[in-house]
Design a protein around this motif. Structure first.
Motif, short mmCIF file in Angstrom:
data_model
loop_
_atom_site.label_atom_id
_atom_site.label_comp_id
_atom_site.label_asym_id
_atom_site.label_seq_id
_atom_site.Cartn_x
_atom_site.Cartn_y
_atom_site.Cartn_z
N UNK A 79 10.95 20.52 2.80
CA UNK A 79 10.67 20.24 1.47
C UNK A 79 9.86 19.08 1.14
N UNK A 80 9.31 19.02 -0.29
CA UNK A 80 8.58 17.72 -0.45
C UNK A 80 9.34 16.25 -0.25
N UNK A 81 10.72 16.19 -0.18
CA UNK A 81 11.38 15.25 0.03
C UNK A 81 11.35 14.80 1.63
N UNK A 84 7.80 13.75 2.83
CA UNK A 84 7.49 12.20 2.46
C UNK A 84 8.12 11.30 3.50
N UNK A 85 8.45 11.51 4.64
CA UNK A 85 9.09 10.81 5.54
C UNK A 85 8.16 10.72 6.79
N UNK A 143 0.08 18.18 2.83
CA UNK A 143 0.23 17.88 1.41
C UNK A 143 -0.88 18.79 0.48
N UNK A 147 0.02 21.00 -2.53
CA UNK A 147 -0.75 21.02 -4.03
C UNK A 147 -1.18 22.42 -4.26
N UNK B 81 5.76 10.58 -5.70
CA UNK B 81 5.57 11.03 -4.26
C UNK B 81 5.69 12.32 -3.75
N UNK B 82 6.45 13.18 -4.84
CA UNK B 82 6.62 14.56 -4.49
C UNK B 82 5.62 15.74 -5.28
N UNK B 83 4.84 15.06 -6.07
CA UNK B 83 4.11 15.68 -6.89
C UNK B 83 4.71 16.46 -8.02
N UNK B 100 17.30 17.81 -6.10
CA UNK B 100 17.18 16.45 -5.28
C UNK B 100 16.02 16.62 -4.18
N UNK B 101 15.83 17.85 -3.54
CA UNK B 101 14.78 17.97 -2.62
C UNK B 101 13.49 17.83 -3.18
N UNK B 102 13.43 17.79 -4.47
CA UNK B 102 12.10 17.68 -5.08
C UNK B 102 11.69 16.32 -5.51
N UNK B 103 12.71 15.23 -5.36
CA UNK B 103 12.38 13.92 -5.81
C UNK B 103 12.57 13.05 -4.68
N UNK B 104 11.59 12.19 -4.81
CA UNK B 104 11.78 10.75 -3.66
C UNK B 104 11.22 9.63 -4.42
N UNK B 105 11.82 8.62 -4.07
CA UNK B 105 11.45 7.07 -4.42
C UNK B 105 11.61 6.75 -5.72
N UNK B 155 18.22 8.97 -1.86
CA UNK B 155 19.69 9.55 -1.21
C UNK B 155 20.46 8.56 -0.41
#
Lengths: 257, 280
Positions: A79-81, A84-85, A143, A147, B81-83, B100-105, B155
């Protein structure tokens, strides 16, 4: 197999120990240094190691497109989340994609200092967004694929070819929040780029001339219009028509000069 | 579209007054546009976030355009962060949820009033400096906007504070020593590799965990509280700083108090269970 990641403290140990492990980066491996207890997996994900074996370390936009397709489709469960790790990408650059990362970004002809810097940049994902979108050897491929995957009017391969074949076009789009974040705006941008790459090829549109280029003037105009209008409030056809009109105008202005 | 309080659109824009800005210098006098948001984890559906919104708009001509369908409120949710970007036409108030998996920071919420078609805006509240009381705006034009409201979306806020600590091996440390680094997003506890093996093995029993809490994590939390108190801006740039302050808020602890007390309260007074088990 499930997609892996390294424990956070292990990533920091690797980062602190780059110089000590220099030989491993240049010609060895990390298998014995990163045993199972240093790793974790992301539940519910799956990927085939063999799918990443075709990553091509040669430099060039066409290889970026090919590699981005390979990395994004192989790791589509992320996932995008999760993407980003840093722990995920440090796992790939030190284990499954070590050979690709080494051949793509390290060179024996470079000084030790430069090599250490290249390792910091391309085997880890630090320094904010660029760490993921531009620097880490594998994260950037994922990434770019992510996009591009939001454009639904062509195959992912074709979209990546138009999006990535010229590095500056890619970075001009991806680093401009107006153009890359909204799927609707990005799709309207891609409509104009796809037309000029495939349907009605115009290599001049993509050519960079010093700090200029038709695409740069075009993106500037899009930015200017986006300054007073909320593009996302318009329908896709209107946006595609507006961006095409601005592209034609940029081409006309360039021809008149 | 980035919010810029000083940007000129070439026509009047309804924006909140900046602090210290004279009302006389605003594009519209005695009028306000004030979107308000809340952003929280969805308790009924963990893994999603709930966004609630309400638009305050005091300029009658814009309200009229909205009521007649010639303009609309829009809410844009963005995560760099996640576009992630979601723009939706919305009523005066409401709520929706985001995966929530689409969001970060960090997440930014923007509120706008946008012209749905070519419109004429007429108002006697337009600042005299414009020299007119009526203007035309094309479809899609921004008529009102406000600075974004930013939320941290992490999270780890909802996990145990222990989740922000990581052991890092260092040959330079002696057995029995630990050191804490607070310049990164997470808190790194440096120790000799053999010491780390012992610490990890010790986590297997409840009794040992009590000792670890008092001997390893308690001093680290004191240092975190101290750093926050001394260098709040720098600390709040790191993830651990935000998680620490969120945890303090959840327990009604003032993180600016004496670092030793803050640490004891945040860890639920770790000496107490140790005393009960071993000193009684």
């Amino acid at each position: 197999m499930e997609i892996g990641l390294l424990k956070r403290g292990v990533v920091q140990s690797l980062y602190d120990g780059i110089e000590k492990n220099l030989d491993r980066y240049v010609e060895g491996d990390f298998e014995d240094l990163l045993p199972d207890e240093h790793r974790r997996t992301i539940r519910g994900t799956n990927f085939e190691l063999a799918d990443l074996s075709n990553l091509n370390p040669e430099v060039g936009g066409e290889h970026d497109a090919e590699n981005s397709f390979i990395a994004f489709t192989a790791l589509k469960d992320l996932s995008p989340y999760q993407a980003r790790d840093e722990r995920v990408w440090a796992y790939f650059t030190h284990l499954p994609c070590l050979e690709y990362s080494r051949k793509r970004w390290l060179s024996k002809s470079r000084t030790k200092e430069r090599t250490l810097q290249d390792i910091r940049s391309h085997f880890f994902a630090r320094g904010g967004h660029r760490g993921f979108e531009r620097n880490n050897a594998v994260a950037c491929l994922w990434w770019w694929g992510f996009v591009a995957s939001r454009y639904e009017r062509a195959s992912l391969e074709e979209t990546l070819e138009a999006f990535l074949h010229q590095t500056d076009v890619r970075s001009s789009i991806i680093e401009r929040p107006t153009t890359s974040r909204s799927a609707k705006v990005f799709s309207a941008i891609m409509d104009a780029l796809m037309k000029r790459k495939f349907a009605n090829p115009n290599p001049q549109f993509f050519a960079r001339r010093g700090n200029k280029g038709i695409y740069r003037e075009w993106l500037k105009e899009i930015n200017r219009h986006g300054g007073i209008k909320l593009f996302d409030s318009r329908n896709e056809n209107d946006l595609t028509a507006l961006f095409e009109e601005l592209a034609v105008s940029a081409e006309r202005n360039a021809a008149a000069q | 579209m980035k919010y810029d309080p000083n940007k000129s659109f070439g026509y009047p824009i309804l924006r909140p007054l900046e602090s210290g800005q004279s009302p006389e210098l605003a594009d519209y006098v005695r009028a306000s546009f004030q979107p308000s948001f809340s952003f929280r984890i969805n308790e009924d559906e963990p893994g999603t976030f709930q966004i609630s919104y309400e638009f305050g708009l005091s300029l009658a001509p814009l309200r009229k355009l909205i009521d007649e369908g010639e303009a609309s409120f829009y809410l844009r949710t963005e995560c760099r962060a996640t576009f992630y970007s979601d723009t939706r036409q919305v009523p005066y108030e409401g709520e929706f949820s985001v995966d929530g998996d689409k969001l970060r920071d960090w997440v930014e919420l923007y509120g706008y009033v946008i012209a749905e078609k070519d419109v004429t805006v007429s108002s006697d509240q337009i600042n005299d400096e414009f020299g007119y009381q009526s203007f035309d705006a094309e479809a899609g034009s921004v008529l009102a906007c406000a600075p974004p409201t930013t939320y941290s979306v992490e999270k780890d806020f909802y996990r145990n504070i222990r989740s922000i600590f990581e052991y890092v091996e260092s040959e330079e440390m002696k057995m029995g020593e630990t050191a804490v680094e607070l310049d990164k997003d997470y808190v790194y506890i440096y120790a000799h590799p053999k010491q780390i093996t012992l610490l990890r093995n010790a986590e297997a029993t409840k009794e040992n965990k009590l000792f670890l809490l008092n001997a390893v994590f308690f001093p680290a939390v004191i240092q975190m509280a101290h750093k926050l108190k001394e260098e709040p801006e720098q600390s709040l740039e790191q993830k651990w700083g935000n998680i620490f302050t969120a945890k303090c808020a959840a327990k009604n602890i003032n993180w600016d108090d004496d670092p030793m007390l803050v640490a004891q309260r945040l860890l639920d007074r770790p000496l107490e269970p140790l005393s009960k088990s071993y000193f009684n």
